[in-house]
Design a protein around this motif. Structure first.
Motif, mmCIF file in Angstrom:
data_model
loop_
_atom_site.group_PDB
_atom_site.id
_atom_site.type_symbol
_atom_site.label_atom_id
_atom_site.label_comp_id
_atom_site.label_asym_id
_atom_site.label_seq_id
_atom_site.Cartn_x
_atom_site.Cartn_y
_atom_site.Cartn_z
ATOM 1 N N THR A 175 8.150 -2.929 0.405
ATOM 2 C CA THR A 175 8.816 -3.363 1.638
ATOM 3 C C THR A 175 7.911 -4.343 2.371
ATOM 4 O O THR A 175 6.698 -4.381 2.148
ATOM 5 C CB THR A 175 9.116 -2.183 2.575
ATOM 6 N N LEU A 176 8.489 -5.118 3.260
ATOM 7 C CA LEU A 176 7.685 -6.055 4.035
ATOM 8 C C LEU A 176 6.627 -5.310 4.845
ATOM 9 O O LEU A 176 5.493 -5.792 4.996
ATOM 10 C CB LEU A 176 8.576 -6.892 4.956
ATOM 11 N N ARG A 177 6.969 -4.140 5.353
ATOM 12 C CA ARG A 177 6.017 -3.323 6.103
ATOM 13 C C ARG A 177 4.790 -2.997 5.238
ATOM 14 O O ARG A 177 3.639 -3.086 5.698
ATOM 15 C CB ARG A 177 6.702 -2.034 6.556
ATOM 16 N N SER A 178 5.028 -2.645 3.995
ATOM 17 C CA SER A 178 3.947 -2.297 3.082
ATOM 18 C C SER A 178 3.094 -3.515 2.733
ATOM 19 O O SER A 178 1.858 -3.433 2.664
ATOM 20 C CB SER A 178 4.529 -1.681 1.807
ATOM 21 N N PHE A 179 3.721 -4.664 2.537
ATOM 22 C CA PHE A 179 2.979 -5.872 2.175
ATOM 23 C C PHE A 179 2.129 -6.377 3.340
ATOM 24 O O PHE A 179 0.982 -6.795 3.146
ATOM 25 C CB PHE A 179 3.948 -6.959 1.711
ATOM 26 N N VAL A 180 2.679 -6.333 4.529
ATOM 27 C CA VAL A 180 1.916 -6.761 5.707
ATOM 28 C C VAL A 180 0.719 -5.845 5.928
ATOM 29 O O VAL A 180 -0.392 -6.306 6.235
ATOM 30 C CB VAL A 180 2.828 -6.800 6.955
ATOM 31 N N ASP A 183 -7.202 -8.074 -1.828
ATOM 32 C CA ASP A 183 -7.417 -9.399 -2.421
ATOM 33 C C ASP A 183 -6.117 -10.015 -2.912
ATOM 34 O O ASP A 183 -5.979 -11.235 -2.976
ATOM 35 C CB ASP A 183 -8.415 -9.307 -3.576
ATOM 36 N N ALA A 184 -5.173 -9.174 -3.293
ATOM 37 C CA ALA A 184 -3.863 -9.630 -3.743
ATOM 38 C C ALA A 184 -2.869 -8.500 -3.529
ATOM 39 O O ALA A 184 -3.248 -7.343 -3.340
ATOM 40 C CB ALA A 184 -3.892 -10.050 -5.208
ATOM 41 N N ILE A 185 -1.592 -8.853 -3.563
ATOM 42 C CA ILE A 185 -0.519 -7.875 -3.366
ATOM 43 C C ILE A 185 0.365 -7.867 -4.604
ATOM 44 O O ILE A 185 0.853 -8.910 -5.033
ATOM 45 C CB ILE A 185 0.313 -8.226 -2.119
ATOM 46 N N GLU A 186 0.581 -6.672 -5.156
ATOM 47 C CA GLU A 186 1.437 -6.525 -6.331
ATOM 48 C C GLU A 186 2.828 -6.105 -5.899
ATOM 49 O O GLU A 186 2.987 -5.307 -4.972
ATOM 50 C CB GLU A 186 0.832 -5.469 -7.273
ATOM 51 N N THR A 191 -4.355 -0.365 -6.547
ATOM 52 C CA THR A 191 -4.433 0.903 -5.825
ATOM 53 C C THR A 191 -3.300 1.055 -4.820
ATOM 54 O O THR A 191 -2.757 0.065 -4.325
ATOM 55 C CB THR A 191 -5.783 1.030 -5.093
ATOM 56 N N ASP A 192 -2.965 2.313 -4.531
ATOM 57 C CA ASP A 192 -1.945 2.628 -3.533
ATOM 58 C C ASP A 192 -2.519 2.719 -2.125
ATOM 59 O O ASP A 192 -1.757 2.769 -1.154
ATOM 60 C CB ASP A 192 -1.287 3.981 -3.850
ATOM 61 N N VAL A 205 0.890 -1.180 0.000
ATOM 62 C CA VAL A 205 0.000 0.000 0.000
ATOM 63 C C VAL A 205 0.918 1.216 0.000
ATOM 64 O O VAL A 205 1.115 1.880 1.022
ATOM 65 C CB VAL A 205 -0.979 0.017 1.196
ATOM 66 N N MET A 206 1.494 1.497 -1.155
ATOM 67 C CA MET A 206 2.572 2.476 -1.236
ATOM 68 C C MET A 206 2.130 3.903 -0.964
ATOM 69 O O MET A 206 2.967 4.783 -0.755
ATOM 70 C CB MET A 206 3.270 2.403 -2.599
ATOM 71 N N GLY A 207 0.814 4.132 -0.923
ATOM 72 C CA GLY A 207 0.345 5.467 -0.581
ATOM 73 C C GLY A 207 0.546 5.813 0.885
ATOM 74 O O GLY A 207 0.549 6.995 1.250
ATOM 75 N N VAL A 208 0.723 4.790 1.712
ATOM 76 C CA VAL A 208 0.847 5.035 3.155
ATOM 77 C C VAL A 208 2.069 4.352 3.784
ATOM 78 O O VAL A 208 2.362 4.592 4.958
ATOM 79 C CB VAL A 208 -0.428 4.591 3.906
ATOM 80 N N GLU A 209 2.760 3.504 3.034
ATOM 81 C CA GLU A 209 3.944 2.815 3.536
ATOM 82 C C GLU A 209 5.059 2.871 2.490
ATOM 83 O O GLU A 209 4.782 3.085 1.305
ATOM 84 C CB GLU A 209 3.629 1.341 3.846
ATOM 85 N N PRO A 210 6.305 2.657 2.885
ATOM 86 C CA PRO A 210 7.385 2.601 1.904
ATOM 87 C C PRO A 210 7.140 1.465 0.900
ATOM 88 O O PRO A 210 6.931 0.318 1.304
ATOM 89 C CB PRO A 210 8.631 2.325 2.754
#
Length: 227
Positions: A19-24, A32-35, A214-215, A11-16
């Motif tokens: 990164t693992l932080r963003s994926f978690v 529904d899925a992670i790009e 989406t970000d 969710v790159m709009g709110v996390e780096p």
């Protein structure tokens, strides 16, 4: 019809991004899925980064393919996060993954991981490059693939069919209902990117898209209620 919401680089709009932080965060938000994006390091590791160099997203400089994984690990990718490798992401989250590859060399490295870990059901592979989509399809039987395009010609559906892609991921700013209908008539799904506003979300619904990248995690929540 179900509408998929895919977390762009997490969710790159709110996390780096990437990164693992963003994926978690993306997983916890119910995406529904992670790009994510894959490049090969100098020593052949599948580094999760978008650009060809590290300048924009880390405190380092230079091309990814001129750095070893050890050198990439020394970089700060934002808020103290490190550059992950593909398998670390697979272990950090349980969500389905859409992995974007930049070239045929990355396709071969990804194929090795997918075959070893039996990931054809969990990992969908995308690329802007027709030859990379065709290569991963050749190497990993049964893999689901996505052809991405920002600017396309009238043959984009034919291109997707030629390389065996099941989905088109197209720039929401240029998408038309005609293209969506043509793709659907040929049995292809259509994903719009990047959908970050309510206007774009309404457009995605009006175009009868199968989903959106989406970000922002709130787009996922809004998407469940937007007609």
């Amino acid at each position: 019809m179900s509408f998929l919401t895919i977390g762009h680089r997490g969710v790159m709009g709110v996390e780096p991004e990437n990164t693992l932080r963003s994926f978690v965060h993306a997983e916890r938000a119910g995406m529904d899925a992670i790009e994510l994006d894959l490049h090969l390091s100098k020593d052949g590791a599948l580094a999760v980064m978008h650009d060809t160099d590290v300048d924009r997203t880390t405190d380092g400089k230079g091309p990814i393919n001129e750095k070893t994984l050890s050198e990439l690990r020394e970089l700060d990718a934002g808020q103290g996060e490190r550059v992950p490798v593909f398998e670390e992401v697979l272990d950090a989250v349980r969500s389905p993954v859409q992995a974007e590859i930049k070239d045929a060399a990355a396709a071969r490295a990804l194929a090795e991981v997918m075959l070893r870990r039996d990931l054809a059901d969990r990992v969908e592979v995308s690329s802007f490059h027709d030859e990379a989509v065709a290569e991963i399809a050749r190497l990993v039987p049964g893999v689901r693939t996505v052809l991405i395009s920002s600017r396309w010609k009238s043959d984009v559906v034919d291109r997707a069919k030629a390389v065996g892609a099941a989905t088109l991921a197209l720039n929401i700013r240029r998408l038309t209902l005609e293209v969506t209908e043509q793709a659907h008539a040929e049995g292809l799904k259509v994903i719009g990117w990047v959908v970050n506003t309510q206007d774009h979300l309404r457009l995605a619904r009006a175009l009868r898209l199968d989903g959106a990248t989406t970000d922002y995690p709130e787009i996922r929540r809004a998407g469940r209620f937007t007609a």
